[in-house]
Design a protein around this motif. Structure first.
Motif, PDB file in Angstrom:
ATOM      1  N   MET A  59     -13.461 -11.712 -13.608  1.00 56.24           N
ATOM      2  CA  MET A  59     -13.771 -12.719 -13.694  1.00 56.24           C
ATOM      3  C   MET A  59     -15.142 -12.823 -13.082  1.00 56.24           C
ATOM      4  SD  MET A  59     -12.266 -16.678 -12.820  1.00 56.24           S
ATOM      5  CE  MET A  59     -10.583 -16.586 -13.529  1.00 56.24           C
ATOM      6  N   ASN A  60     -15.989 -13.566 -13.610  1.00 59.88           N
ATOM      7  CA  ASN A  60     -17.269 -13.427 -13.120  1.00 59.88           C
ATOM      8  C   ASN A  60     -17.259 -14.262 -11.770  1.00 59.88           C
ATOM      9  OD1 ASN A  60     -20.199 -14.608 -12.746  1.00 59.88           O
ATOM     10  ND2 ASN A  60     -20.606 -14.150 -14.762  1.00 59.88           N
ATOM     11  N   PRO A  61     -18.026 -13.666 -10.718  1.00 59.98           N
ATOM     12  CA  PRO A  61     -18.341 -14.407  -9.320  1.00 59.98           C
ATOM     13  C   PRO A  61     -18.398 -15.911  -9.274  1.00 59.98           C
ATOM     14  CG  PRO A  61     -19.057 -12.211  -9.411  1.00 59.98           C
ATOM     15  CD  PRO A  61     -18.824 -12.595 -10.859  1.00 59.98           C
ATOM     16  N   ALA A  62     -19.534 -16.374 -10.301  1.00 59.15           N
ATOM     17  CA  ALA A  62     -19.942 -17.483 -10.171  1.00 59.15           C
ATOM     18  C   ALA A  62     -19.022 -18.442 -10.923  1.00 59.15           C
ATOM     19  CB  ALA A  62     -21.197 -17.660 -11.180  1.00 59.15           C
ATOM     20  N   ILE A  63     -18.061 -18.221 -11.833  1.00 62.66           N
ATOM     21  CA  ILE A  63     -16.894 -18.842 -12.348  1.00 62.66           C
ATOM     22  C   ILE A  63     -15.854 -18.856 -11.377  1.00 62.66           C
ATOM     23  CG2 ILE A  63     -15.356 -19.170 -14.111  1.00 62.66           C
ATOM     24  CD1 ILE A  63     -18.086 -19.472 -15.226  1.00 62.66           C
ATOM     25  N   THR A  64     -15.610 -17.794 -10.631  1.00 54.85           N
ATOM     26  CA  THR A  64     -14.561 -18.183  -9.484  1.00 54.85           C
ATOM     27  C   THR A  64     -15.066 -18.804  -8.355  1.00 54.85           C
ATOM     28  OG1 THR A  64     -14.199 -15.600 -10.003  1.00 54.85           O
ATOM     29  CG2 THR A  64     -13.171 -16.474  -7.816  1.00 54.85           C
ATOM     30  N   LEU A  65     -16.366 -18.994  -8.149  1.00 52.24           N
ATOM     31  CA  LEU A  65     -16.745 -19.791  -7.136  1.00 52.24           C
ATOM     32  C   LEU A  65     -16.544 -21.261  -7.538  1.00 52.24           C
ATOM     33  CD1 LEU A  65     -18.144 -20.335  -4.467  1.00 52.24           C
ATOM     34  CD2 LEU A  65     -20.190 -20.137  -5.420  1.00 52.24           C
ATOM     35  N   LEU A  66     -16.843 -21.708  -8.922  1.00 58.34           N
ATOM     36  CA  LEU A  66     -16.848 -22.765  -9.458  1.00 58.34           C
ATOM     37  C   LEU A  66     -15.412 -23.386  -9.370  1.00 58.34           C
ATOM     38  CD1 LEU A  66     -18.058 -25.285 -11.118  1.00 58.34           C
ATOM     39  CD2 LEU A  66     -17.356 -24.082 -13.231  1.00 58.34           C
ATOM     40  N   ILE A  93      -6.597 -24.179 -10.302  1.00 55.57           N
ATOM     41  CA  ILE A  93      -5.949 -23.262  -9.895  1.00 55.57           C
ATOM     42  C   ILE A  93      -5.212 -22.353 -10.943  1.00 55.57           C
ATOM     43  CG2 ILE A  93      -3.918 -24.380  -9.541  1.00 55.57           C
ATOM     44  CD1 ILE A  93      -4.904 -21.833  -7.098  1.00 55.57           C
ATOM     45  N   VAL A  94      -5.121 -22.906 -12.043  1.00 60.87           N
ATOM     46  CA  VAL A  94      -4.496 -22.133 -13.202  1.00 60.87           C
ATOM     47  C   VAL A  94      -5.104 -21.190 -13.961  1.00 60.87           C
ATOM     48  CG1 VAL A  94      -3.814 -22.410 -15.746  1.00 60.87           C
ATOM     49  CG2 VAL A  94      -2.791 -24.120 -14.005  1.00 60.87           C
ATOM     50  N   PRO A  95      -6.643 -21.004 -13.888  1.00 60.18           N
ATOM     51  CA  PRO A  95      -7.300 -20.092 -14.556  1.00 60.18           C
ATOM     52  C   PRO A  95      -7.282 -18.754 -13.357  1.00 60.18           C
ATOM     53  CG  PRO A  95      -8.626 -21.760 -14.678  1.00 60.18           C
ATOM     54  CD  PRO A  95      -7.297 -22.359 -13.805  1.00 60.18           C
ATOM     55  N   ILE A  96      -7.365 -19.239 -12.045  1.00 61.77           N
ATOM     56  CA  ILE A  96      -7.248 -18.057 -10.868  1.00 61.77           C
ATOM     57  C   ILE A  96      -5.967 -17.356 -11.006  1.00 61.77           C
ATOM     58  CG2 ILE A  96      -7.337 -18.147  -8.452  1.00 61.77           C
ATOM     59  CD1 ILE A  96      -9.121 -20.497  -8.112  1.00 61.77           C
ATOM     60  N   ILE A  97      -4.728 -17.999 -11.062  1.00 61.91           N
ATOM     61  CA  ILE A  97      -3.654 -17.299 -11.173  1.00 61.91           C
ATOM     62  C   ILE A  97      -3.727 -16.472 -12.529  1.00 61.91           C
ATOM     63  CG2 ILE A  97      -0.999 -17.638 -11.669  1.00 61.91           C
ATOM     64  CD1 ILE A  97      -1.152 -20.524 -10.369  1.00 61.91           C
TER      65      ILE A  97
END
Length: 345
Positions: free
Chosen positions: A1-8, A40-44
């Motif tokens: 996952m793109n770091p910017a998207i993860t940070l978002l 949290i769902v996309p992070i999982i």
């Protein structure tokens, strides 16, 4: 996952929890919970693995159901009393429905079956977020409605969670599932603390978050996903693994470590209220949990694997995460400060 998207997603996660914790209106609190769930769902699911996708789906369905029940209970209360204020939840059906919905969000037994499966399908950092940060918003709503909650339901949920969390973790070999059942058992103690005092509940929550975060930091540093992994990590980070033994004992509530403090306060308050039988059952429920913590300790520091080579290459050693040292110290040595902590709360 793109770091910017993860940070978002992480910022959205923090914002959703902050909105729920600071709100006084039911619709705003519900919106914060929904934002938290959607972040949290996309992070999982970011591993792109069938197990991760399954875990994200289960988590979304459970949290969406619980949020719907929360909105339904607040709507019923507003219909009968005309109040949307969180602290004004007063009708019996609304308080019962809210308690069960928040129990589902926290993973209290018998509404706990989703938690071990979700943690097993997540990475260790994501599992740490689910078992620590994700508890803040539901617990804040329970504390805000503390005066109107049904204590009998809370006691039943607390006893059931403490017993099932301990017994269900006995035959587990995956560290994430062990931590899931540990979380269920500790949520039982939190539910019991809610029937006593909000101050004791806050102390119990903060110490649970501290010790659980410390233990997950150790597991992330050593990349230990099973008990067998723990047996081969002592040569990589010997100092961290030896102190993690004390952290495990603290999580089990063994005196004179930090984890003994909330259990001591809860049991003494229950005995003062002449609830001797309940306090005895709660004390006995810690024994199975303590057993599997002892088993993890034994696998970590007392079962030595043979060294593959007598030379010590730098690449064989893993650097501990920087906050690990103060976290381990706080997780084990806070018991003498109990009077000060009680005065501060």
């Amino acid at each position: 996952m793109n770091p910017a998207i993860t940070l978002l997603f992480i910022l959205s996660l923090a914002l959703g929890t902050t909105i729920t914790v600071t709100s006084s209106h039911w619709l705003l609190a519900w919106a914060g919970l929904e934002m938290n769930t959607l972040a949290i769902v996309p992070i999982i699911a970011k591993q792109h693995h069938p197990r991760a996708t399954e875990a994200a789906t289960k988590y979304f369905l459970i949290q969406a159901t619980a949020s719907t029940l929360i909105l339904f209970s607040s709507t019923i209360n507003a219909w009968k009393t005309g109040q949307w204020d969180i602290s004004q939840l007063s009708t019996p059906e609304s308080t019962t429905m809210l308690t069960l919905a928040l129990a589902m969000k926290l993973g209290l037994a018998p509404l706990h079956l989703w938690l071990p499966e979700v943690l097993q399908g997540s990475t260790l950092p994501t599992a740490m977020i689910i078992t620590t940060w994700q508890k803040l918003a539901p617990m804040s709503l329970l504390l805000l409605t503390y005066n109107n909650l049904n204590h009998q339901i809370l006691i039943t949920l607390g006893l059931t969670s403490a017993l099932l969390g301990g017994w269900s973790g006995l035959n587990q070999t995956q560290t994430r599932k062990i931590m899931a059942f540990s979380s269920i058992a500790h949520m039982g103690w939190l539910s019991m603390a809610l029937t006593i005092s909000p101050n004791i509940t806050l102390i119990t929550l903060l110490i649970y978050l501290l010790i659980t975060s410390t233990l997950f930091t150790v597991l992330i540093t050593t990349s230990s996903k099973t008990l067998l992994d723990l047996g081969s990590t002592l040569h990589h980070t010997p100092n961290l693994l030896i102190t993690s033994l004390l952290t495990l004992m603290s999580l089990g509530g063994l005196p004179p470590l930090t984890g003994f403090m909330p259990k001591w306060l809860i049991l003494s308050a229950l005995i003062t209220d002449n609830k001797t039988l309940i306090s005895t059952i709660m004390a006995l429920s810690t024994l199975p949990s303590l057993f599997f913590y002892l088993r993890m300790s034994q696998m970590t520091t007392l079962t030595l694997s043979p060294k593959t080579t007598p030379t010590q290459h730098k690449w064989r050693f893993k650097t501990p995460i920087i906050p690990a040292t103060p976290m381990v110290i706080l997780s084990t040595l806070l018991l003498p400060l109990t009077p000060l902590i009680l005065n501060l709360t």
